[in-house]
Design a protein around this motif. Sequence first.
Motif, PDB file in Angstrom:
ATOM      1  N   PHE A  48       2.213   7.720  -6.712  1.00 12.16           N
ATOM      2  CA  PHE A  48       1.692   6.773  -7.508  1.00 12.16           C
ATOM      3  C   PHE A  48       0.582   5.864  -7.358  1.00 12.16           C
ATOM      4  CE2 PHE A  48       6.405   7.791  -7.530  1.00 12.16           C
ATOM      5  CZ  PHE A  48       6.598   7.903  -8.941  1.00 12.16           C
ATOM      6  N   ALA A  49       0.326   5.462  -6.307  1.00 13.09           N
ATOM      7  CA  ALA A  49      -0.799   4.618  -5.734  1.00 13.09           C
ATOM      8  C   ALA A  49      -2.139   5.452  -5.720  1.00 13.09           C
ATOM      9  CB  ALA A  49      -0.666   3.739  -4.499  1.00 13.09           C
ATOM     10  N   ASP A  50      -3.264   4.726  -6.027  1.00 18.46           N
ATOM     11  CA  ASP A  50      -4.561   5.343  -6.292  1.00 18.46           C
ATOM     12  C   ASP A  50      -5.214   5.187  -4.937  1.00 18.46           C
ATOM     13  OD1 ASP A  50      -4.003   5.701  -8.949  1.00 18.46           O
ATOM     14  OD2 ASP A  50      -4.648   3.531  -9.283  1.00 18.46           O
ATOM     15  N   PRO A  51      -6.178   6.027  -4.653  1.00 21.35           N
ATOM     16  CA  PRO A  51      -7.082   6.323  -3.568  1.00 21.35           C
ATOM     17  C   PRO A  51      -7.488   4.868  -3.200  1.00 21.35           C
ATOM     18  CG  PRO A  51      -7.538   7.888  -4.957  1.00 21.35           C
ATOM     19  CD  PRO A  51      -6.440   7.147  -5.805  1.00 21.35           C
ATOM     20  N   TRP A  52      -7.945   4.134  -3.854  1.00 27.18           N
ATOM     21  CA  TRP A  52      -8.770   2.869  -3.232  1.00 27.18           C
ATOM     22  C   TRP A  52      -7.962   2.062  -2.287  1.00 27.18           C
ATOM     23  CZ3 TRP A  52      -5.946  -1.561  -3.651  1.00 27.18           C
ATOM     24  CH2 TRP A  52      -4.971  -1.561  -4.895  1.00 27.18           C
ATOM     25  N   VAL A  53      -6.628   2.069  -2.341  1.00 26.20           N
ATOM     26  CA  VAL A  53      -5.969   1.402  -1.273  1.00 26.20           C
ATOM     27  C   VAL A  53      -6.062   1.700   0.150  1.00 26.20           C
ATOM     28  CG1 VAL A  53      -3.650   1.348  -2.903  1.00 26.20           C
ATOM     29  CG2 VAL A  53      -3.910   3.641  -1.265  1.00 26.20           C
ATOM     30  N   GLU A  54      -6.643   2.836   0.374  1.00 24.93           N
ATOM     31  CA  GLU A  54      -7.345   3.272   1.693  1.00 24.93           C
ATOM     32  C   GLU A  54      -8.285   2.398   2.294  1.00 24.93           C
ATOM     33  OE1 GLU A  54      -7.123   7.415   2.185  1.00 24.93           O
ATOM     34  OE2 GLU A  54      -5.299   7.487   2.259  1.00 24.93           O
ATOM     35  N   GLU A  55      -8.873   1.443   1.476  1.00 23.09           N
ATOM     36  CA  GLU A  55      -9.985   0.737   1.944  1.00 23.09           C
ATOM     37  C   GLU A  55      -9.397  -0.483   2.618  1.00 23.09           C
ATOM     38  OE1 GLU A  55     -12.402   0.012  -1.782  1.00 23.09           O
ATOM     39  OE2 GLU A  55     -12.424   2.044  -1.899  1.00 23.09           O
ATOM     40  N   TRP A  56      -7.959  -0.832   2.251  1.00 23.50           N
ATOM     41  CA  TRP A  56      -7.288  -1.665   3.122  1.00 23.50           C
ATOM     42  C   TRP A  56      -6.511  -1.183   4.081  1.00 23.50           C
ATOM     43  CZ3 TRP A  56      -7.083  -6.715   0.622  1.00 23.50           C
ATOM     44  CH2 TRP A  56      -7.982  -6.941  -0.674  1.00 23.50           C
ATOM     45  N   PRO A  57      -5.953  -2.409   4.868  1.00 27.06           N
ATOM     46  CA  PRO A  57      -5.138  -2.177   5.748  1.00 27.06           C
ATOM     47  C   PRO A  57      -3.870  -1.414   4.991  1.00 27.06           C
ATOM     48  CG  PRO A  57      -5.874  -4.187   6.259  1.00 27.06           C
ATOM     49  CD  PRO A  57      -6.338  -3.796   5.119  1.00 27.06           C
ATOM     50  N   HIS A  58      -3.085  -0.158   5.442  1.00 29.68           N
ATOM     51  CA  HIS A  58      -2.250   0.526   4.580  1.00 29.68           C
ATOM     52  C   HIS A  58      -1.428   1.309   5.322  1.00 29.68           C
ATOM     53  CE1 HIS A  58      -5.419   3.570   4.674  1.00 29.68           C
ATOM     54  NE2 HIS A  58      -4.219   4.407   4.503  1.00 29.68           N
ATOM     55  N   GLU A  59      -0.438   1.815   4.717  1.00 25.21           N
ATOM     56  CA  GLU A  59       0.542   2.868   5.282  1.00 25.21           C
ATOM     57  C   GLU A  59       1.110   3.466   4.151  1.00 25.21           C
ATOM     58  OE1 GLU A  59       4.113   3.389   8.336  1.00 25.21           O
ATOM     59  OE2 GLU A  59       2.863   1.599   8.729  1.00 25.21           O
ATOM     60  N   TRP A  60       0.985   4.736   3.599  1.00 28.78           N
ATOM     61  CA  TRP A  60       1.518   5.420   2.554  1.00 28.78           C
ATOM     62  C   TRP A  60       2.935   5.588   3.027  1.00 28.78           C
ATOM     63  CZ3 TRP A  60      -0.747   6.712  -1.648  1.00 28.78           C
ATOM     64  CH2 TRP A  60      -2.002   6.944  -1.706  1.00 28.78           C
ATOM     65  N   VAL A  61       3.618   5.478   1.973  1.00 25.70           N
ATOM     66  CA  VAL A  61       5.278   5.580   2.023  1.00 25.70           C
ATOM     67  C   VAL A  61       5.624   6.478   0.995  1.00 25.70           C
ATOM     68  CG1 VAL A  61       5.730   3.420   3.291  1.00 25.70           C
ATOM     69  CG2 VAL A  61       5.698   3.292   0.555  1.00 25.70           C
ATOM     70  N   PRO A  62       6.530   7.403   1.082  1.00 25.29           N
ATOM     71  CA  PRO A  62       7.174   8.166   0.000  1.00 25.29           C
ATOM     72  C   PRO A  62       8.093   7.231  -0.851  1.00 25.29           C
ATOM     73  CG  PRO A  62       8.353   8.626   2.253  1.00 25.29           C
ATOM     74  CD  PRO A  62       7.243   7.621   2.375  1.00 25.29           C
TER      75      PRO A  62
END
Lengths: 289, 289
Positions: A48-62
């Motif tokens: 669902f989320a877009d790739p730009w999130v990786e520019e922030w502190p993040h953790e992908w979740v299903p």
Amino acid sequence: MTETTTEARAGVGEPLAVVCGGGRFPFAVAQAATRAGRSVTLFPIRGFADPWVEEWPHEWVPLGAFGALSAAIRRAGCRDVVIVGALTRPRLLDIRLDFTTVRLLPRIARLFRGGDDHLLSGVGAIFEEAGFRLRGAHEIAPGILVPEGRLGARAFDEAMAADARLGLAALAALGPYDVGQALVVIGGHVVAVEAAEGTDLMLERVADLRRRGRLKTAPGRGVLVKAPKPGQDRRIDLPSVGPQTVERTAAAGLGGLALEAGGVIAADLQAMIEAADRAGLALAGLAPR
Amino acid sequence: MTETTTEARAGVGEPLAVVCGGGRFPFAVAQAATRAGRSVTLFPIRGFADPWVEEWPHEWVPLGAFGALSAAIRRAGCRDVVIVGALTRPRLLDIRLDFTTVRLLPRIARLFRGGDDHLLSGVGAIFEEAGFRLRGAHEIAPGILVPEGRLGARAFDEAMAADARLGLAALAALGPYDVGQALVVIGGHVVAVEAAEGTDLMLERVADLRRRGRLKTAPGRGVLVKAPKPGQDRRIDLPSVGPQTVERTAAAGLGGLALEAGGVIAADLQAMIEAADRAGLALAGLAPR
């Protein structure tokens, strides 16, 4: 709005978890929280989320893995959680192509009982029960709320203003029945009402009716009207709009967009105003009835 | 209903003009009037009415040629006029292929202001102004009104009865806004609301949402709910149903049809009941709210 501002201030300084669906709304929220001095961790939902999130502190979740998600949020030291961004049904089609997610569908399915808001309410309840404080995106980033008044070059004419009033009244009348958050009014006639199909498909329907000669009014009249369902949890389900909404409204041959001021969110209002001006559409925030 | 019966009796013996759109309703009306001893002349509208009309005394008329039509009705010695049958928009597509009718479109277009009922109201007003007595199809043929109660083998279960109540309430709430005459409720959720697109396209939309996995409820639940708009002129715009409605409801994966008793017409109720039984759908007439 007063309460909103107070609530947003209450969280100042505390770390914030932003569970991200698709689109630009999570970005607007993360940016506003950062500007307010909060540390922000994003929890983008895979698929669902877009790739730009990786520019922030993040953790992908299903999607659907609430246990893993809540553990991750706790590890990030957050108690305040915002859930924001598109978790719309069309994306669920994509999920089917993903074997990992297919396995999760039974759990997701339990949250579905008709409309997107039920999915969201279900998710919201799960977070609250896990001891998190659920914040509304608009509480963290009040700037995403559509303001009152004309928002762009073109003003509503009298007919469009009347269409907008009729639309807001009809949406309010539908409120107790938990239907949709949008409808289309042209020349005093409600020609489409949104329910489970969502705003985009409703606007496509209007475009289609027009193509097939089933709307006899000239293009450039009528409005898309959007307002939140009365009584819904605004922390997780404010109706949203964007430049794409403007383009679909234009494609439906309407004259403008009437949005409930303070009740509809736009990730980038300026981009939307520009899209409306380009398309020659009127765009306005209307006081709630 | 008492008033209706009285009115129908008032016309006994007087010749009746039946202006015919498409479908079986004009036949049901002509048959009932004949059985009541009235002489009947049909005025089938070219491009809409079906070929069977030629088995009756008839005169084909083009849509929009009200002058010619009223002269023909007067020549037939009729003062009572019924306008009945489908004048739905899909047929207007066909008209475009007909050069004669294309020329009439500007006049027809003036009658269109959003919904079919406005076309019909416009036509009705023109007849009344010309000195005719406009009769409701259900006044001439009360047998076409959907009766109260279960109408077929399958009964509504509690969930479907609750869906039907919710749907009738939502339609009543929409009444003042002149929206549609139908909606679909599944498991307490309004998933589709009919507006300008009509019942058939709304049911297609529900079928489509289901195909695309956007309705998460199992098939065989939920209801199509149909009721007349409050305050509309029942002489010209009672919502209608037929075996095809049953088939489309089944294709949408619903469990049944909830029709307002005395407020919805069926040209051949028996055929509809049989269709519902074949499809395993529940069919019921519900008392108006």
